[in-house]
Design a protein around this motif. Structure first.
Motif, PDB file in Angstrom:
ATOM      1  N   LYS A 327      31.306  14.943 -59.099  1.00  0.00           N
ATOM      2  CA  LYS A 327      30.011  14.280 -59.325  1.00  0.00           C
ATOM      3  C   LYS A 327      29.818  13.134 -58.331  1.00  0.00           C
ATOM      4  O   LYS A 327      28.703  12.895 -57.871  1.00  0.00           O
ATOM      5  CB  LYS A 327      29.916  13.765 -60.758  1.00  0.00           C
ATOM      6  N   ALA A 328      30.883  12.407 -58.013  1.00  0.00           N
ATOM      7  CA  ALA A 328      30.765  11.279 -57.076  1.00  0.00           C
ATOM      8  C   ALA A 328      30.330  11.783 -55.704  1.00  0.00           C
ATOM      9  O   ALA A 328      29.462  11.195 -55.060  1.00  0.00           O
ATOM     10  CB  ALA A 328      32.103  10.539 -56.980  1.00  0.00           C
ATOM     11  N   PRO A 335      25.065  10.213 -45.731  1.00  0.00           N
ATOM     12  CA  PRO A 335      26.268  10.859 -45.192  1.00  0.00           C
ATOM     13  C   PRO A 335      27.471   9.911 -45.291  1.00  0.00           C
ATOM     14  O   PRO A 335      27.383   8.749 -44.881  1.00  0.00           O
ATOM     15  CB  PRO A 335      25.903  11.155 -43.734  1.00  0.00           C
ATOM     16  N   THR A 336      28.542  10.382 -45.882  1.00  0.00           N
ATOM     17  CA  THR A 336      29.690   9.520 -46.218  1.00  0.00           C
ATOM     18  C   THR A 336      30.980  10.223 -45.815  1.00  0.00           C
ATOM     19  O   THR A 336      31.050  11.459 -45.851  1.00  0.00           O
ATOM     20  CB  THR A 336      29.710   9.279 -47.757  1.00  0.00           C
ATOM     21  N   ARG A 349      36.867  22.964 -50.830  1.00  0.00           N
ATOM     22  CA  ARG A 349      35.623  23.578 -51.334  1.00  0.00           C
ATOM     23  C   ARG A 349      34.502  22.535 -51.336  1.00  0.00           C
ATOM     24  O   ARG A 349      33.369  22.843 -50.994  1.00  0.00           O
ATOM     25  CB  ARG A 349      35.849  24.170 -52.730  1.00  0.00           C
ATOM     26  N   LEU A 350      34.847  21.291 -51.712  1.00  0.00           N
ATOM     27  CA  LEU A 350      33.832  20.224 -51.663  1.00  0.00           C
ATOM     28  C   LEU A 350      33.348  20.033 -50.222  1.00  0.00           C
ATOM     29  O   LEU A 350      32.156  19.866 -49.971  1.00  0.00           O
ATOM     30  CB  LEU A 350      34.410  18.910 -52.187  1.00  0.00           C
ATOM     31  N   GLN A 356      27.006  17.703 -45.285  1.00  0.00           N
ATOM     32  CA  GLN A 356      26.417  16.437 -44.800  1.00  0.00           C
ATOM     33  C   GLN A 356      27.440  15.304 -44.831  1.00  0.00           C
ATOM     34  O   GLN A 356      27.248  14.268 -44.207  1.00  0.00           O
ATOM     35  CB  GLN A 356      25.166  16.062 -45.626  1.00  0.00           C
ATOM     36  N   HIS A 357      28.552  15.494 -45.580  1.00  0.00           N
ATOM     37  CA  HIS A 357      29.604  14.470 -45.649  1.00  0.00           C
ATOM     38  C   HIS A 357      30.834  14.949 -44.881  1.00  0.00           C
ATOM     39  O   HIS A 357      31.051  16.157 -44.725  1.00  0.00           O
ATOM     40  CB  HIS A 357      30.029  14.220 -47.106  1.00  0.00           C
TER      41      HIS A 357
END
Ligand code: 13P
Ligand code: SF4
Length: 418
Positions: A327-328, A335-336, A349-350, A356-357
Motif C-alpha cells: 500500500k505504501a 516518482p520515488t 513484482r512491485l 514510475q518508481h
C-alpha cells in the motif's frame, strides 16, 4: 522486469545458492532439510512433512506446457476450485492465482468462495492450516508441495511451548491482580502451527499478524499483566518497543534452557517474554545495507518488514507488513526510490508493477524464502489435474479438536481489530 526464477537461471552466481536454478523436486527426495534459499541453514524438526516424488511428466514439462495444463485444468474445474497465491510466491505461480495477498487476506479470501470444493493454497503450511480452520465443512485445502513449511513457525512446537507455560505459571501463579488481569497471556504470530493457535485459544490467548500486532498486544495487556509472544522474537520486540515497553522488560525464552535461560526475578519483571524464533529471510537485512542504500540513492525511502531485527527496523524509515509495504508503494504519488526489506519475489513484482518508481531489494544477494520456493508450477499442475481426475492430493486437514480451539484464538483477533 524478469521474474526471480529467470534472473536465477540466467545469471549464475547472483543467488545465495546455485541449487535454486534446479526444480524444487530435486530436494523432495533428498535428506530432510528446508532446501536452498534463505532458511537452508536452519534445523528442520524431525517429523516435518515430506513431499513424495512429483510424477516425472511434471518435472520434464516446460513452463509453457505447465502453464497450458494449469489453465486447462482450471477451465475444467471452474468454480469448483480456487487458487490462492501469497505475495512471496514466484511469478510463474502467481499468474495462476485467483487471489494474491498476505497470509490473513488469503485465509479470508478462502471464506469468500464457499462454493469451491477445493482451495489450492500456493503458500506455506501454516497458511493452508489457517485456511482449513476457517473453511466451511466439506471444502478441502491443498498445499501443492507438502515440504513448503516455514522455518520460523517450526521454531516453536507445542511441547516446548507447553513446557515453557508450565514453568512460567509456576512462577506467576494463576490469580488475577486487583484490576482483574491474569498473570500472563499467550500470543502467537499467524506464522505458527494450528496446535499453537489452539494452545492460545485454550489459555485465554490470541493470534496476531504483522499488520495487527500492536492492536493484539493492547488487547492482551488489557487482560493480562504480561505476554508470552511466539515464535518471532523480532515482531514481538519491534511491536512492544514501539508501544513503549523497555527492552529490559522483554527477556528472551530459549526453549533449550531451564527457565528459558532467565532468572526467576527477570521473568517476574517481564512485560513480554519473547520466544527465541526468527525468520531467516528477514534476518538477512542489515543496517549496513540501509547505509549503502542511503549513500548510493540519496532520498531513498527504506521500508522493512517487522520480522527484521530491531536495529534494522530502527534504521529504516518505516516498517510494516507485506500489505503495508504494498500500500505504501501504491500510494506514492511522486516518482520515488524505494529500498525494501522483505522477500525478493514480492519486491521484484512491485518493481514491475510500479515502473514510475525505482524499487529494489535491500539485500543485493537474491535469496528467496526456501519454503515458498518449494511451490512450482509443476506441483500446481499436478494437484489440479489430480482434482480433474477426482482425487484430492496433499490435503491439509487440521483435527477438529485443534481447529475449534484455534478458531477461538483467531476469532479473538478478528474481534480485537480497531
Ligand atoms: P504476511 O502475514 O504479511 O503474509 O507474512 C507472512 C510471512 O511469512 C512473512 O514472512
Ligand atoms: Fe516463514 Fe520467513 Fe518464509 Fe515467511 S519468509 S514463510 S516467516 S521463513
Amino acid at each position: 522486469m524478469p521474474s526471480i526464477d529467470t534472473i536465477i537461471a540466467n545469471a549464475p552466481g547472483t543467488a545465495c545458492a546455485p541449487e535454486l536454478a534446479q526444480g524444487p523436486w530435486v530436494f523432495d527426495l533428498a535428506a530432510p532439510g528446508y532446501g536452498p534459499g534463505a532458511s537452508m541453514g536452519d534445523v528442520i524438526p524431525t517429523g516435518a512433512p515430506r513431499q513424495g516424488a512429483l510424477p516425472a511428466e511434471y518435472q520434464r514439462a516446460t513452463n509453457e506446457e505447465l502453464h497450458e495444463r494449469i489453465r486447462a485444468a482450471k477451465r475444467t474445474l471452474g468454480d469448483r476450485v480456487v487458487v490462492l497465491g501469497h505475495f512471496y510466491q514466484r511469478d510463474e505461480v502467481v499468474q495462476h492465482a485467483d487471489f494474491l495477498g498476505d497470509s490473513f487476506q488469503l485465509a479470508n479470501a478462502a471464506q469468500t468462495v464457499p462454493d469451491a470444493e477445493a482451495i489450492v493454497f500456493c503458500g506455506v503450511h501454516f497458511m493452508a492450516e489457517t485456511a482449513d480452520i476457517l473453511a466451511r465443512d466439506g471444502q478441502s485445502v491443498i498445499l501443492p508441495n507438502l515440504a513448503a513449511g516455514c522455518s520460523m513457525a517450526d521454531m516453536a512446537d507445542i511441547d516446548s511451548v507447553e513446557e515453557a507455560w508450565e514453568q512460567l505459571t509456576a512462577i506467576y501463579g494463576t490469580a488475577p491482580d486487583a484490576d482483574g488481569r491474569v498473570p500472563i497471556i499467550p500470543v502467537t504470530y499467524m506464522n505458527s502451527s494450528a496446535a499453537l493457535k489452539g494452545f492460545c485459544g485454550r489459555n485465554g490467548g490470541i493470534v496476531c499478524t504483522s499488520s495487527n500486532a500492536a492492536t493484539v498486544l493492547e488487547w492482551a495487556f488489557e487482560r493480562g499483566q504480561r505476554v508470552l509472544f511466539f515464535p518471532d522474537q523480532h515482531l514481538g520486540r519491534n511491536t512492544a518497543k514501539a508501544m513503549g515497553v523497555p527492552l529490559e522488560r522483554m527477556p528472551m525464552w530459549n526453549p533449550r534452557k531451564p527457565l528459558g535461560g532467565n532468572s526467576a526475578s527477570e521473568l517476574e519483571h517481564a512485560r513480554v517474554v519473547l520466544w527465541h524464533g526468527f525468520c531467516s529471510v528477514h534476518k538477512r537485512f542489515s543496517v549496513d545495507q540501509i547505509a549503502r542504500a542511503r549513500a548510493e540513492h540519496p532520498g531513498v525511502r527504506v521500508i522493512v518488514h517487522p520480522e527484521c531485527p530491531m536495529e534494522v527496523v530502527d534504521a529504516a524509515d518505516e516498517s510494516g507488513s507485506t500489505d503495508y509495504i504494498r500500500k505504501a508503494v501504491a500510494a506514492a504519488t511522486e516518482p520515488t526510490t524505494f529500498a525494501i526489506g522483505t522477500e525478493v519475489n514480492m519486491v521484484n513484482r512491485l518493481a514491475a508493477e510500479f515502473p514510475q518508481h525505482e524499487i529494489f531489494c535491500l539485500d543485493p544477494v537474491v535469496c528467496p524464502c526456501s519454503t515458498m520456493y518449494r511451490i512450482h508450477p509443476g506441483y500446481l499442475a499436478w494437484v489440479l489435474e489430480e482434482l480433474v481426475a477426482g482425487r484430492v492430493t496433499n490435503r491439509i486437514s487440521v483435527p477438529a479438536e485443534v481447529a475449534s480451539d484455534a478458531r477461538v484464538a483467531l476469532e479473538r483477533m478478528l474481534a480485537a481489530r480497531p
